[in-house]
Design a protein around this motif. Structure first.
Motif, mmCIF file in Angstrom:
data_model
loop_
_atom_site.group_PDB
_atom_site.id
_atom_site.type_symbol
_atom_site.label_atom_id
_atom_site.label_comp_id
_atom_site.label_asym_id
_atom_site.label_seq_id
_atom_site.Cartn_x
_atom_site.Cartn_y
_atom_site.Cartn_z
ATOM 1 N N GLY A 86 -27.892 44.052 14.481
ATOM 2 C CA GLY A 86 -27.002 42.989 14.919
ATOM 3 C C GLY A 86 -26.944 41.871 13.908
ATOM 4 N N ARG A 87 -26.165 40.836 14.255
ATOM 5 C CA ARG A 87 -25.886 39.811 13.270
ATOM 6 C C ARG A 87 -26.119 38.420 13.838
ATOM 7 N NH1 ARG A 87 -20.630 40.489 9.727
ATOM 8 N NH2 ARG A 87 -19.855 41.102 11.753
ATOM 9 N N ILE A 88 -26.619 37.522 12.977
ATOM 10 C CA ILE A 88 -26.747 36.120 13.367
ATOM 11 C C ILE A 88 -25.996 35.315 12.325
ATOM 12 C CG2 ILE A 88 -28.330 34.196 13.765
ATOM 13 C CD1 ILE A 88 -30.515 36.259 14.327
ATOM 14 N N ARG A 89 -25.084 34.448 12.792
ATOM 15 C CA ARG A 89 -24.373 33.595 11.842
ATOM 16 C C ARG A 89 -24.691 32.152 12.108
ATOM 17 N NH1 ARG A 89 -19.065 37.099 11.374
ATOM 18 N NH2 ARG A 89 -19.188 36.838 13.620
ATOM 19 N N LEU A 90 -24.952 31.440 11.033
ATOM 20 C CA LEU A 90 -25.192 30.006 11.137
ATOM 21 C C LEU A 90 -24.015 29.327 10.450
ATOM 22 C CD1 LEU A 90 -26.897 27.454 11.636
ATOM 23 C CD2 LEU A 90 -28.092 27.945 9.508
ATOM 24 N N GLU A 91 -23.288 28.527 11.193
ATOM 25 C CA GLU A 91 -22.095 27.869 10.672
ATOM 26 C C GLU A 91 -21.202 28.898 9.970
ATOM 27 O OE1 GLU A 91 -21.488 24.889 11.503
ATOM 28 O OE2 GLU A 91 -23.455 24.103 12.032
ATOM 29 N N GLY A 92 -21.060 30.027 10.608
ATOM 30 C CA GLY A 92 -20.157 31.044 10.090
ATOM 31 C C GLY A 92 -20.754 31.966 9.052
ATOM 32 N N GLN A 93 -21.949 31.618 8.542
ATOM 33 C CA GLN A 93 -22.495 32.445 7.472
ATOM 34 C C GLN A 93 -23.617 33.347 7.975
ATOM 35 O OE1 GLN A 93 -24.756 30.733 4.409
ATOM 36 N NE2 GLN A 93 -24.145 32.266 2.914
ATOM 37 N N ASP A 94 -23.553 34.605 7.628
ATOM 38 C CA ASP A 94 -24.570 35.567 8.053
ATOM 39 C C ASP A 94 -25.919 35.184 7.435
ATOM 40 O OD1 ASP A 94 -26.187 37.683 8.611
ATOM 41 O OD2 ASP A 94 -24.711 39.222 8.087
ATOM 42 N N ILE A 95 -26.924 34.916 8.279
ATOM 43 C CA ILE A 95 -28.208 34.461 7.720
ATOM 44 C C ILE A 95 -28.972 35.595 7.054
ATOM 45 C CG2 ILE A 95 -28.421 32.571 9.393
ATOM 46 C CD1 ILE A 95 -30.673 34.246 10.708
ATOM 47 N N HIS A 96 -28.553 36.831 7.289
ATOM 48 C CA HIS A 96 -29.253 37.942 6.641
ATOM 49 C C HIS A 96 -28.538 38.429 5.390
ATOM 50 C CE1 HIS A 96 -30.885 38.160 10.792
ATOM 51 N NE2 HIS A 96 -32.002 38.278 10.111
ATOM 52 N N ALA A 97 -27.475 37.706 5.013
ATOM 53 C CA ALA A 97 -26.749 38.120 3.809
ATOM 54 C C ALA A 97 -27.680 38.058 2.601
ATOM 55 C CB ALA A 97 -25.535 37.219 3.600
ATOM 56 N N ARG A 98 -27.333 38.866 1.621
ATOM 57 C CA ARG A 98 -28.166 39.000 0.436
ATOM 58 C C ARG A 98 -28.402 37.683 -0.306
ATOM 59 N NH1 ARG A 98 -29.565 43.891 -1.888
ATOM 60 N NH2 ARG A 98 -28.565 45.496 -0.667
ATOM 61 N N ASP A 99 -27.331 36.883 -0.379
ATOM 62 C CA ASP A 99 -27.426 35.683 -1.213
ATOM 63 C C ASP A 99 -28.048 34.499 -0.475
ATOM 64 O OD1 ASP A 99 -25.379 35.490 0.535
ATOM 65 O OD2 ASP A 99 -23.969 34.539 -0.859
ATOM 66 N N VAL A 100 -28.552 34.712 0.737
ATOM 67 C CA VAL A 100 -29.144 33.592 1.473
ATOM 68 C C VAL A 100 -30.561 33.312 0.973
ATOM 69 C CG1 VAL A 100 -30.040 32.896 3.717
ATOM 70 C CG2 VAL A 100 -27.751 33.860 3.532
ATOM 71 N N ASP A 101 -30.803 32.046 0.690
ATOM 72 C CA ASP A 101 -32.138 31.628 0.285
ATOM 73 C C ASP A 101 -32.938 31.337 1.563
ATOM 74 O OD1 ASP A 101 -34.367 30.247 -0.462
ATOM 75 O OD2 ASP A 101 -33.338 28.784 -1.713
ATOM 76 N N VAL A 102 -33.928 32.184 1.817
ATOM 77 C CA VAL A 102 -34.639 32.077 3.099
ATOM 78 C C VAL A 102 -35.314 30.720 3.253
ATOM 79 C CG1 VAL A 102 -36.286 33.190 4.631
ATOM 80 C CG2 VAL A 102 -35.090 34.537 2.943
ATOM 81 N N ALA A 103 -35.905 30.223 2.176
ATOM 82 C CA ALA A 103 -36.585 28.934 2.260
ATOM 83 C C ALA A 103 -35.587 27.839 2.648
ATOM 84 C CB ALA A 103 -37.258 28.607 0.933
ATOM 85 N N GLU A 104 -34.394 27.892 2.039
ATOM 86 C CA GLU A 104 -33.373 26.886 2.344
ATOM 87 C C GLU A 104 -32.890 27.041 3.791
ATOM 88 O OE1 GLU A 104 -32.317 24.270 1.233
ATOM 89 O OE2 GLU A 104 -30.319 23.968 2.094
ATOM 90 N N LEU A 105 -32.760 28.300 4.234
ATOM 91 C CA LEU A 105 -32.378 28.541 5.631
ATOM 92 C C LEU A 105 -33.401 27.897 6.567
ATOM 93 C CD1 LEU A 105 -30.737 30.138 7.866
ATOM 94 C CD2 LEU A 105 -32.527 31.875 7.633
ATOM 95 N N ARG A 106 -34.676 28.086 6.248
ATOM 96 C CA ARG A 106 -35.722 27.551 7.118
ATOM 97 C C ARG A 106 -35.764 26.030 7.070
ATOM 98 N NH1 ARG A 106 -39.722 31.904 5.277
ATOM 99 N NH2 ARG A 106 -39.056 33.689 6.504
ATOM 100 N N ARG A 107 -35.391 25.461 5.937
ATOM 101 C CA ARG A 107 -35.302 24.008 5.896
ATOM 102 C C ARG A 107 -34.189 23.542 6.837
ATOM 103 N NH1 ARG A 107 -32.104 20.274 4.735
ATOM 104 N NH2 ARG A 107 -30.605 21.619 3.685
ATOM 105 N N ARG A 108 -33.075 24.276 6.826
ATOM 106 C CA ARG A 108 -31.943 23.875 7.664
ATOM 107 C C ARG A 108 -32.220 24.119 9.139
ATOM 108 N NH1 ARG A 108 -26.654 26.715 5.867
ATOM 109 N NH2 ARG A 108 -25.870 25.540 7.647
ATOM 110 N N VAL A 109 -33.056 25.128 9.414
ATOM 111 C CA VAL A 109 -33.367 25.465 10.798
ATOM 112 C C VAL A 109 -34.849 25.189 11.025
ATOM 113 C CG1 VAL A 109 -33.239 27.251 12.550
ATOM 114 C CG2 VAL A 109 -31.603 27.259 10.677
ATOM 115 N N GLY A 110 -35.133 23.965 11.391
ATOM 116 C CA GLY A 110 -36.538 23.576 11.550
ATOM 117 C C GLY A 110 -37.110 24.128 12.840
#
Ligand SMILES: Nc1ncnc2c1ncn2[C@@H]1O[C@H](COP(=O)(O)OP(=O)(O)O)[C@@H](O)[C@H]1O
Ligand SMILES: [Mg+2]
Lengths: 273, 458
Positions: A86-110
Motif C-alpha cells: 500500500g501507499r502513504i502520501r504526505l502532502e501528495g508525495q509518496d513517502i516510500h518513493a526512492r528519492d525521499v530522504d528518510v531523515a528529512e521525512l522524520r524531521r517533518r513528521v515528529g
C-alpha cells in the motif's frame, strides 16, 4: 472544511471516508497493509488525515495503532521483519518513493512516544539536539529556538532557571513536554503522539491535552490514545481501529454521539475493549 | 528433583557461607603473605651475631625457624659459598647485636655482612677505624671520595670491595625506628626506580615496570579501536541473524583459548611471518641478524591485543545493547540518521562500558606472562625502549615485564632463595597494578549502572 461530514461508504468495510477537500489532507493512506514476520498487524487500511487538525486513533490494545503511527515516519524501516503493502502520501508525495530522504521525512513528521525518552543530556541540549543536526551552530540562534520551543511546549517557565540541569531530573510530565519541545524545535509539519499521557498523572495529562489543542494552529497532530474521553476532548476526527482494520472514521462528535456501526458503539461505551 | 535436605535450609546456608568465608580467607591470606613479605624486604632488620657451642661465629638476619632450628640470612656468598644458615637453637651460646655490624648491598656477589676496617681514598690514603667510617658516610652522601673499602666478616676474613661495587651500606643495629623508616622508604624508592643488577637478584625493577606499562599502553592503542569497531559492526551495522550469532559465540569462545596458544600464534604470524617479511623488505642490510623478525615490543603488544580483543568486544556490545531502543528511536524521530544517532546518543551512552572493557583488557594483559615469553620479553633489558634516538620509541626492541621478571627472579636466577624477598616485592607491585586497574573498571561500571537506573526511574 468545517462542513466535513461523514460520507457513507457502506459497502467498503475498512475504507470509511471522512469528507474534506483532498487539497487539505496531510496524510493520504491508501490500502496499507503491514505485517510483522508475516503476521498481519494492519489490513488494507485507507484513510486521509486532515491538515492542521487533531486526529485521534482509538482502539483496543494490540489493534495496530502504534504500528500505523510508526508507519507514518517510516520507523519500521529499522526492522527488517516488517513487510508493507500500500501507499502513504504526505502532502501528495509518496513517502516510500526512492528519492525521499528518510531523515528529512522524520524531521517533518515528529514523534512523541508513550514513555518520555529524553536523552541523557541537559534540558538545553535535548531541545538543541535536532536543531544542531539541521546545521544550526550559532549560539544566539540556538538559544532563541530553544526558548521558543520550550515556550511552545509550555515548559519554559518551569525550567528557564536551570536549562543546564540534566533532563532526567525532571518529572515525568515535564519530561514529556520536554520531548514535545525537542520535537517542535525542528519545525515539523506533523506531530505523531503515541499515548503521550498514558504514563502521566491527571494534572500532567491535562497540560499535555491543552498543549495539543493549542498546537493545531501550527501543525497537524495525530494522537493515539486508549482513553476515549481524551480523544473526545482534544480531537477533531477519530478513527476506530480493531484487529488491524479501520472500523469507523468520522468527526469526533459524530463518532462519539452517533456511531454508524454497532462495533464502534460497543467499544466507546465500554462494552468491549 | 529431590535434594536431601539434611536438616533443612540451615545446613545449606552454613555450608555455602563457609565456602565463601574460606575463599575470602584464602584471598586475604595470599595478599597478606605477598604484601608483608614484599614490603618487609626493604626493612633494615637488626643483624645478630651468634656464638655457637663449637666456637663458631655467625652474623646474619633471622628469617624464620622450624623444628628447633633457626634460619639466618648470612650474605657473603663470595666468602662462605652460601647465604643461608640453619642453626640449632640449642647450639647458640650468645646472641648480640654489635652496633659496628654493617649491611652492604653490592652490585656483584650479593650482600655483605661484617665490619668496616679501613677505606682507601683515590689518592691512596688509608683511613682506619672511626675516621674510615666518617669518610665512608661522607662518600655515600656524595661529599667525599673513596676508592676501596676493606671489610671483615665476623670470623675475621678480610675482603676488599671497590666503592663502585657498593649499591648501599647501612648499620641497622645503630638505627632507631625513624632511621629505619627512612631507609625503608629509600629502599622502596630504589626498588621502583633502579634497574636490576647482579643477575636480577638485586637492584630495582624500573625497566620491568616501564616495559609492562609501555607494552600495555601500546596494546590498548591497538585493541581499543579494533574492539570497539568490531562491536559496533556486530551490534549496529550487521544484519542480526545466524551469522552474527555465530560470530558472537566465536568471539566469546576466543576469550577461553589458553594464552600460550596466542603466544604461538604471535610467534608464527607476527614474528616469523610479518616480521620476517618486514626484515627482508626494509632491513635486508642487517640480515641475517633479525630486526623485526624476532620477538619485540610491537609483536608482544599485538599478541596481547589479540588476546584481549574479546574482552573489549564483549564489554562494548553489552554497553551498546543497554542503550534503550526508545532513545535511539527518539533520535531518529528528530531527523537524525543512523550514523548521527550512533555518534551522538548511542556511543556516548556506551562509553563507560567501552572504557570498562579496555581497563579489563589492560588488567588482563598486565598479568599475562606465558605468551610474552614467545614474542619478545627479555630476562634483562636494562635499557628502556624509549630514548632520545630516532625513532625514539623502539618497537623492535626486547623489553622487561614484571610478570616475567617475577618468574625469572624466583625460578630462573642464580640464587632463587636469596631472591625470594624480591619475588614477593615484585608480586606486590604486580598485584597493586592489577588491583588499581580493576578498581577503576568497577567504579566506571558502577557509574554506568547509576546512569541507567536514573533513566529507568524517571
Ligand atoms: N516489533 C514487533 N514485532 C512483532 N509484532 C509486533 C511488533 N510490534 C507490534 N507487534 C504486534 O502487532 C500488533 C499491533 O501492535 P501495536 O501496533 O503495538 O498495537 P497498539 O499500539 O494498538 O496497542 C500486536 O498484535 C502486536 O503484538
Ligand atoms: Mg501502542
Amino acid at each position: 472544511m468545517s462542513a466535513a461530514s461523514f460520507s457513507a461508504a457502506e459497502t467498503q468495510r475498512s475504507s470509511a471516508v471522512v469528507d474534506f477537500p483532498s487539497t487539505s489532507s496531510c496524510f493520504d493512506i491508501e490500502a496499507l497493509s503491514l505485517a510483522y514476520e508475516g503476521k498481519p498487524a494492519l489490513r488494507d487500511l485507507t484513510l486521509r488525515v486532515p491538515r492542521h487538525r487533531v486526529t485521534a486513533f482509538i482502539g483496543p490494545s494490540g489493534c495496530g495503532k502504534s504500528t500505523l503511527l510508526r508507519g507514518l515516519n517510516r520507523l519500521h524501516d529499522l526492522n527488517d521483519q516488517v513487510t508493507r503493502n500500500g501507499r502513504i502520501r504526505l502532502e501528495g508525495q509518496d513517502i516510500h518513493a526512492r528519492d525521499v530522504d528518510v531523515a528529512e521525512l522524520r524531521r517533518r513528521v515528529g514523534m512523541v512516544f508513550q514513555t518520555p525518552n529524553p536523552f541523557p543530556m541537559s534540558i538545553y541540549e535535548n531541545v538543541a539536539y535536532g536543531v544542531r543536526l539541521q546545521g544550526v551552530k550559532r549560539k544566539r540562534e540556538l538559544d532563541e529556538i530553544v526558548e521558543w520551543a520550550l515556550q511552545s511546549a509550555a515548559l519554559w517557565e518551569e525550567v528557564k532557571a536551570d536549562l543546564h540541569a540534566s533532563a532526567w531530573t525532571l518529572s515525568g510530565g515535564q519530561q514529556q513536554r520536554l520531548v514535545i519541545a525537542r520535537t517542535l524545535a525542528v519545525r515539523p509539519d506533523v506531530l505523531l503522539l503515541d499515548e503521550p499521557a498514558s504514563a502521566l498523572d491527571p494534572i500532567s495529562t491535562l497540560k499535555i491535552e491543552e498543549l495539543i489543542r493549542g498546537l493545531k494552529s501550527q501543525l497537524t497532530l495525530i494522537l493515539v490514545t486508549h482513553n476515549m474521553q481524551q480523544a473526545a476532548r482534544v480531537s477533531d476526527y477519530t478513527a476506530f481501529l480493531h484487529a488491524g482494520e479501520l472500523v469507523e472514521y468520522a468527526p469526533t462528535d459524530t463518532l462519539f454521539t452517533n456511531p454508524r456501526l454497532r462495533r464502534t458503539e460497543d467499544y466507546i461505551t465500554g462494552r468491549v475493549g | 528433583m529431590n535434594i536431601p535436605r539434611l536438616g533443612g535450609d540451615g545446613v545449606w546456608r552454613w555450608l555455602s557461607g563457609a565456602c565463601v568465608a574460606l575463599s575470602l580467607l584464602a584471598v586475604v591470606a595470599l595478599l597478606v603473605l605477598v604484601v608483608t613479605r614484599g614490603l618487609a624486604h626493604f626493612w633494615p632488620a637488626d643483624i645478630e651475631q651468634l656464638t655457637l657451642d663449637d666456637g663458631q661465629r655467625i652474623a646474619g638476619i633471622a628469617r624464620g625457624s622450624a623444628a628447633g632450628e633457626e634460619r639466618y640470612f648470612t650474605a657473603n656468598r663470595d666468602l662462605d659459598g652460601q647465604v643461608w644458615r640453619w642453626v640449632e637453637t640449642q647450639a647458640i651460646v650468645t646472641r648480640e647485636t654489635p652496633p659496628a655490624l654493617l649491611y652492604a648491598e653490592r652490585r656483584d656477589w650479593g650482600s655483605f655482612i661484617g665490619r668496616l676496617t679501613a677505606v682507601e681514598t683515590p689518592a691512596g690514603e688509608r683511613l682506619q677505624g672511626a675516621e674510615a667510617e666518617r669518610r665512608l658516610r661522607r662518600a655515600l652522601a656524595g661529599d667525599a671520595e673513596v676508592a676501596t673499602l676493606y671489610v671483615r666478616n665476623v670470623e675475621g676474613r678480610e675482603l676488599k670491595v671497590a666503592f663502585a661495587q657498593v649499591a648501599s651500606i647501612a648499620w641497622p643495629n645503630r638505627m632507631d625506628v625513624g632511621d629505619k623508616l627512612a631507609a625503608w622508604g629509600h629502599g622502596v624508592w630504589r626498588f621502583l626506580s633502579e634497574a636490576p643488577s647482579d643477575g636480577n637478584t638485586a637492584g630495582g625493577v624500573w625497566p620491568a615496570i616501564f616495559g609492562t606499562l609501555l607494552m600495555v599502553m601500546l596494546m590498548s592503542l591497538v585493541v581499543t579501536p579494533f574492539g570497539v569497531l568490531a562491536a559496533l559492526y556486530l551490534n549496529e551495522v550487521a544484519r542480526q541473524g545466524p551469522l552474527t550469532r555465530l560470530v558472537r559465540i566465536a568471539v566469546r569462545n576466543l576469550a577461553g583459548v589458553p594464552s600460550i596458544v596466542y603466544g604461538v600464534f604471535g610467534l608464527g604470524v607476527f614474528v616469523y611471518g610479518l616480521g620476517g617479511r618486514l626484515d627482508s623488505w626494509f632491513f635486508a642490510e642487517r640480515l641475517p641478524s633479525p630486526t623485526f623478525g624476532t620477538g619485540g615490543l610491537l609483536w608482544a603488544s599485538l599478541t596481547l591485543a589479540l588476546l584481549t580483543l574479546p574482552v573489549v568486544i564483549v564489554a562494548t556490545e553489552e554497553g551498546l545493547a543497554r542503550v534503550p531502543v526508545a532513545l535511539r528511536e527518539g533520535s531518529l524521530a528528530l531527523g537524525a540518521t543512523r550514523f548521527e544517532t550512533l555518534r551522538r546518543v548511542v556511543v556516548p551512552m556506551a562509553l563507560p562500558s567501552m572504557l570498562t572493557g579496555v581497563i579489563l583488557a589492560v588488567a588482563r594483559a598486565a598479568g599475562e606472562v606465558a605468551p610474552l615469553m614467545l614474542v619478545g620479553v627479555a630476562k634483562l633489558a636494562p635499557e628502556i625502549p624509549v630514548d632520545g634516538e630516532f625513532p625514539y620509541l623502539h618497537l623492535d626492541s626486547k623489553f622487561m615485564h614484571l610478570g616475567y621478571h617475577l618468574f625469572d627472579l624466583g625460578f630462573a636466577s642464580r640464587d632463587t632463595e636469596a631472591a625470594m624477598p624480591l619475588v614477593f616485592a615484585t608480586a606486590t607491585l604486580l598485584v597493586l597494578v592489577i588491583v588499581v586497574l580493576n578498581l577503576t573498571a568497577i567504579i566506571l561500571r558502577h557509574h554506568l549502572r547509576a546512569r541507567h537506573r536514573a533513566l529507568e526511574h524517571s
